[in-house]
Design an enzyme around this catalytic site. Structure first.
Site, short mmCIF file in Angstrom:
data_model
loop_
_atom_site.label_atom_id
_atom_site.label_comp_id
_atom_site.label_asym_id
_atom_site.label_seq_id
_atom_site.Cartn_x
_atom_site.Cartn_y
_atom_site.Cartn_z
CE LYS A 13 -1.94 -1.00 3.94
NZ LYS A 13 -1.27 -2.29 4.22
NE ARG A 88 -3.88 -1.12 9.67
CZ ARG A 88 -2.75 -0.52 9.23
NH1 ARG A 88 -2.69 0.78 9.15
NH2 ARG A 88 -1.72 -1.25 8.87
NE ARG A 127 7.32 -2.91 6.13
CZ ARG A 127 6.00 -2.71 6.20
NH1 ARG A 127 5.38 -2.02 5.27
NH2 ARG A 127 5.32 -3.22 7.21
#
Ligand code: ADP
Ligand code: AMP
Length: 213
Positions: A13, A88, A127
């Site tokens: 995202k 969310r 990441r």
């Protein structure tokens, strides 16, 4: 243009939101980045948010909604924005909807970046994030020019505390329970668009640009 990015943690995202923001000239608004900046600066909000983030849980709606509404009320958001990591939960989506409709406004697109759980753990463990400027890398897919150093600002890259495998599992559970129902919510509003997030990131972006025009 007002856009919401949906998808599991690590689906891409933020990566896509930054590309959209650059191409379409709208701000990238990430509630996760706002919380992390507050944690770094040792604010009260940051200390409160950290309690939840470290466990892979969502920060309570009351706190999160206020932060987001304050942010999108700023001048640079007047012509649109791309929301990354908000909403969310259904209550967050409802509050946003109401705040916008009170202004005669609405979200144009909710883009779901679809990536199966099997790919997520690999994405998150690779990441690396720059705590100073928010840039994101991946040790295999998007390596920085110099290992461990941010290309953009030269600061150190870190593995986020909440990207450790045991926390990622909690975050995925939370995603399925609390966030995935938003796909139905925005489908009902006729603005949900899905893209295959397992493609190369340039191809994911091309799919998104086709939708946005
Ligand atoms: P999110 O914002 O959804 O949590 P990120 O955009 O931070 O996800 O992406 C998670 C990790 O996966 C990052 O390390 C990023 O560089 C990498 N990544 C993002 N998109 C892709 C892709 N299409 N293919 C492979 N890796 C990707
Ligand atoms: P992200 O950077 O989007 O992956 O978010 C990191 C963490 O920040 C999440 O796991 C949550 O703990 C918290 N967070 C970010 N956005 C929200 C939100 N909209 N609602 C609740 N918690 C959030």
């Amino acid at each position: 243009m007002k856009i919401i990015m949906l998808g599991a943690p690590g689906a891409g995202k933020g990566t896509q939101a930054k590309m959209i923001a650059d191409k379409y000239g709208v701000p990238h608004v990430s509630t996760g980045d706002i919380f992390r900046a507050n944690i770094k600066n040792g604010t009260e909000l940051g200390m409160e948010a950290k309690k939840y983030m470290d466990q892979g849980l969502l920060v309570p709606d009351e706190l999160t909604v206020k932060i987001l509404l304050d942010r999108v009320a700023q001048e640079d958001c007047r012509n649109g924005y791309v929301l990354d990591g908000f909403p969310r939960t259904i209550p967050q989506a409802e509050v946003l909807d109401k705040a916008l409709s009170d202004l005669g406004d609405k979200i144009d697109y909710a883009i779901d970046v679809d990536v199966p759980d099997e790919n997520i753990i690999q994405r998150m463990s690779g990441r690396r994030a720059c705590i100073a400027c928010g840039a994101t890398y991946h040790i295999e897919h998007v390596p920085p020019k110099t290992e461990g150093i941010c290309d953009r600002c030269g600061k150190e890259l870190v593995l986020r505390d909440d990207d450790k495998p045991e926390t990622v599992k909690n975050r995925l559970d939370v995603y399925h329970k609390q966030t995935q129902p938003l796909i139905e919510f925005y489908t009902g509003k006729g603005i949900l668009k899905s893209v295959d997030g397992t493609q190369d990131m340039k191809d994911v972006f091309a799919s998104i640009c086709k939708i946005l025009g």
